[in-house]
Design an enzyme around this catalytic site. Structure first.
Site, PDB file in Angstrom:
ATOM      1  CG  ASP A  43      78.782-112.515  33.834  1.00 27.00           C
ATOM      2  OD1 ASP A  43      79.990-112.229  33.856  1.00 27.00           O
ATOM      3  OD2 ASP A  43      77.876-111.662  33.928  1.00 27.00           O
ATOM      4  CD  GLU A  44      78.037-116.354  28.143  1.00 24.89           C
ATOM      5  OE1 GLU A  44      79.193-116.000  28.490  1.00 24.89           O
ATOM      6  OE2 GLU A  44      77.361-115.745  27.291  1.00 24.89           O
ATOM      7  N   GLY A  45      80.826-118.534  31.976  1.00 26.01           N
ATOM      8  CA  GLY A  45      81.913-119.405  32.438  1.00 26.01           C
ATOM      9  C   GLY A  45      82.969-119.575  31.354  1.00 26.01           C
ATOM     10  CE  LYS A  46      82.690-114.856  27.638  1.00 26.31           C
ATOM     11  NZ  LYS A  46      81.509-114.655  28.506  1.00 26.31           N
ATOM     12  CG  ASN A  96      83.799-103.828  28.449  1.00 21.79           C
ATOM     13  OD1 ASN A  96      84.831-104.364  28.045  1.00 21.79           O
ATOM     14  ND2 ASN A  96      82.757-103.661  27.669  1.00 21.79           N
ATOM     15  N   GLY A 141      85.190-109.371  32.439  1.00 22.32           N
ATOM     16  CA  GLY A 141      85.781-109.889  33.673  1.00 22.32           C
ATOM     17  C   GLY A 141      85.785-111.393  33.644  1.00 22.32           C
ATOM     18  CG  HIS A 142      87.535-113.993  31.412  1.00 22.64           C
ATOM     19  ND1 HIS A 142      86.233-114.242  31.120  1.00 22.64           N
ATOM     20  CD2 HIS A 142      88.168-113.883  30.218  1.00 22.64           C
ATOM     21  CE1 HIS A 142      86.069-114.261  29.815  1.00 22.64           C
ATOM     22  NE2 HIS A 142      87.225-114.038  29.248  1.00 22.64           N
ATOM     23  CD  GLN A 191      81.700-107.636  26.764  1.00 25.46           C
ATOM     24  OE1 GLN A 191      82.005-107.659  25.585  1.00 25.46           O
ATOM     25  NE2 GLN A 191      82.296-106.841  27.617  1.00 25.46           N
ATOM     26  N   GLY A 221      81.649-127.696  37.857  1.00 33.15           N
ATOM     27  CA  GLY A 221      82.266-127.031  39.000  1.00 33.15           C
ATOM     28  C   GLY A 221      83.261-126.009  38.501  1.00 33.15           C
TER      29      GLY A 221
HETATM   30  P1  GDP Z   1      82.868-115.450  31.930  1.00 31.72           P
HETATM   31  O1  GDP Z   1      82.733-113.974  31.958  1.00 31.72           O
HETATM   32  O2  GDP Z   1      81.976-116.105  30.930  1.00 31.72           O
HETATM   33  O3  GDP Z   1      84.278-115.923  31.866  1.00 31.72           O
HETATM   34  O4  GDP Z   1      82.315-115.948  33.300  1.00 31.72           O
HETATM   35  P2  GDP Z   1      82.935-115.773  34.718  1.00 31.72           P
HETATM   36  O5  GDP Z   1      84.401-115.796  34.751  1.00 31.72           O
HETATM   37  O6  GDP Z   1      82.211-114.639  35.395  1.00 31.72           O
HETATM   38  O7  GDP Z   1      82.493-117.173  35.297  1.00 31.72           O
HETATM   39  C1  GDP Z   1      81.437-117.326  36.072  1.00 31.72           C
HETATM   40  C2  GDP Z   1      81.786-117.946  37.409  1.00 31.72           C
HETATM   41  O8  GDP Z   1      81.342-119.293  37.386  1.00 31.72           O
HETATM   42  C3  GDP Z   1      83.234-117.988  37.812  1.00 31.72           C
HETATM   43  O9  GDP Z   1      83.302-117.690  39.180  1.00 31.72           O
HETATM   44  C4  GDP Z   1      83.637-119.428  37.558  1.00 31.72           C
HETATM   45  O10 GDP Z   1      84.653-119.886  38.429  1.00 31.72           O
HETATM   46  C5  GDP Z   1      82.357-120.172  37.819  1.00 31.72           C
HETATM   47  N1  GDP Z   1      82.153-121.410  37.061  1.00 31.72           N
HETATM   48  C6  GDP Z   1      82.523-121.697  35.794  1.00 31.72           C
HETATM   49  N2  GDP Z   1      82.084-122.931  35.442  1.00 31.72           N
HETATM   50  C7  GDP Z   1      81.417-123.421  36.509  1.00 31.72           C
HETATM   51  C8  GDP Z   1      80.698-124.636  36.761  1.00 31.72           C
HETATM   52  O11 GDP Z   1      80.583-125.517  35.922  1.00 31.72           O
HETATM   53  N3  GDP Z   1      80.115-124.757  37.994  1.00 31.72           N
HETATM   54  C9  GDP Z   1      80.193-123.808  38.957  1.00 31.72           C
HETATM   55  N4  GDP Z   1      79.581-124.017  40.125  1.00 31.72           N
HETATM   56  N5  GDP Z   1      80.854-122.661  38.748  1.00 31.72           N
HETATM   57  C10 GDP Z   1      81.458-122.464  37.549  1.00 31.72           C
END
Ligand code: GDP
Length: 430
Positions: free
Chosen positions: A18-21, A43, A45-46, A228, A421
């Site tokens: 959930d880092e924003g990958k 398992n 989720g993006h 992950q 963002g």
């Molecule tokens: P992943 O599993 O690492 O891909 O993470 P997620 O898809 O769960 O991403 C986490 C959430 O953070 C998503 O809803 C993205 O749209 C959001 N997100 C990603 N980068 C940023 C950022 O720089 N700022 C903000 N506010 N939200 C972000």
């Protein structure tokens, strides 16, 4: 853009997932010829937001949203064919015809893996991260037991029948004899369902290692999309609070059949703070008002379950390990905007364990349980200038520059991408 010279790029999580990958992958995906997943299953989720359209993907790489790249599910991924077919339908409903190839060597999640998953979760109790209940751990276990069923087997009824008998009997033994639960699924209907899945998926099945090899030989660009994060890696993470696969970049080779010698860039995605789903000690965890504020502003609620995620300050002991184990060439720092307006931002630089300073992640669960964060408190920033992506890195507040310099010094890796963002354009390349 650099990736024009760098033919193979990997994106991996440097924390707990959930880092924003999803967003960073999406940022690169449009310029790639192939976008490839190498481990895990549905398992993951993006969330990818493009022109205010929200796409939630669990199994298919984010590149699928673009017209040009081919999406590949590598052999290291475990595939629930029912979930895959429903993701294909979801995309078609949104007007996307997926250009997708699935490795013929992927292991297949069977209904009894899902049953086993739920039967096992009671058995593992607190000594596990918790399960998404999708059969991931049992299918990887069956792969190692050599009881597994692979994608190619769904196209060969005789082999499927033979393997199903063996796999089913094994799972039934564990569920009914060891765990004292009743097995619900039944082999005849599984056989028919899975033959049908095979027919529906046949056109996507391919030897993706050969496909990627040829693509690389022909100068095509390839993007590997991790799921992950490092602390969930089954070898390097906080075992047993991990996932059941290797999340580290090293697994790209075995999980896709592409040599690690060919990978040019390895980008670790680091969120400016921590969030964690599931059990395990979490040394820099915080609660109270500050945690709630970060959780709300950052939208830190489970993608599937909606459950509030645990929150903590950035842990550089963890990121240090991510840099080393993955061989990161750079960091993408995300969600800096979420920390806007926080006057002082603590960052965990080491752990204090039984009176000693520890700078690397301990293997010992006792040590990790006793780890207390050693914080360095940095000055926060009020806000990020409007349209910062047009103005560039230098226009960021000096406190953000300091925050980034501090991270780079502490972990020995450059921050090259800064995300402020959720939208694709809300990104600064340094
Ligand atoms: P992943 O599993 O690492 O891909 O993470 P997620 O898809 O769960 O991403 C986490 C959430 O953070 C998503 O809803 C993205 O749209 C959001 N997100 C990603 N980068 C940023 C950022 O720089 N700022 C903000 N506010 N939200 C972000």
């Amino acid at each position: 853009m650099k990736s024009a010279q760098s033919k193979i790029t990997a994106i991996v999580g440097a924390q707990w997932g959930d880092e924003g990958k999803g967003k960073i992958t999406d940022f690169f995906a449009g310029q790639s010829d192939y976008v490839v997943r190498f481990h895990g299953g549905n398992n993951a989720g993006h969330t990818v937001i493009v022109n205010n359209n929200i796409f939630k993907l669990h199994l298919i790489p984010s590149g699928v949203i673009y017209e040009s790249p081919v999406s590949i599910i590598g052999n290291g991924v475990v595939v629930d064919p029912k979930a895959l077919l429903s993701e294909i339908s979801y995309l078609k409903e949104k007007g996307i015809e997926p250009k997708l190839l699935v490795s013929d060597r992927c292991h297949i999640i069977m209904p009894y893996h899902i049953e086993l998953d739920s039967a096992l979760s009671g058995h593992q109790a607190e000594l596990a991260a918790g399960s998404t209940g999708r059969g991931i751990a049992p299918v990887y276990a069956d792969k190692m037991f050599r009881n597994g069923i692979r994608m190619i087997d769904l196209l060969e009824p005789d082999i499927l029948k033979q393997k199903l008998e063996k796999g089913y009997a094994f799972a039934k033994g564990i569920i009914e004899k060891s765990l004292n639960k009743k097995m619900i699924s039944e082999p005849r209907s599984i056989f028919q369902d899975y033959i049908d899945f095979g027919i529906k998926l046949k056109d996507y099945v391919s030897d993706t290692s050969v496909e990627l090899y040829k693509a690389h030989q022909n100068g095509k660009s390839i993007l590997f999309e991790g799921a992950q994060g490092i602390s969930l890696d089954v070898d390097h993470g906080i075992y047993p609070y991990t996932t059941s696969s290797n999340t580290a970049a090293g697994h790209i080779s075995t999980g896709t059949g592409v040599s690690f010698r060919d990978i040019d860039r390895i980008i670790g995605v680091v969120k400016a703070y921590l969030s964690r789903v599931g059990e395990s000690p979490l040394p820099s965890e915080i609660d109270g008002e500050m945690a709630e504020k970060i959780r709300d502003v950052g939208g830190e609620y489970g993608t599937t379950t909606g459950r509030p995620r645990r929150i903590g300050w950035l842990d550089l002991v963890q990121v240090r390990q991510a840099v080393r184990v993955n061989g990161l060439t750079e960091i993408a720092l995300t969600k800096l905007d979420v920390l806007n307006g926080i006057k002082e931002i603590p960052v965990c630089i080491d752990y204090e364990i039984d009176g000693s300073t520890v700078s690397e992640m301990p293997a010992s669960l006792t040590m990790y349980r006793n780890a207390k964060p050693v914080y360095k408190t940095l000055e926060g920033w009020d806000s990020i200038p409007d349209n910062i992506w047009d103005k560039g890195f230098n226009a960021l507040p000096k406190e953000i520059h300091n925050y980034i310099d501090f991270i780079e010094q502490a972990v020995g890796c450059s921050v090259k991408i800064i995300s402020v963002g959720p939208q694709r354009h809300e990104t600064i390349i340094r």
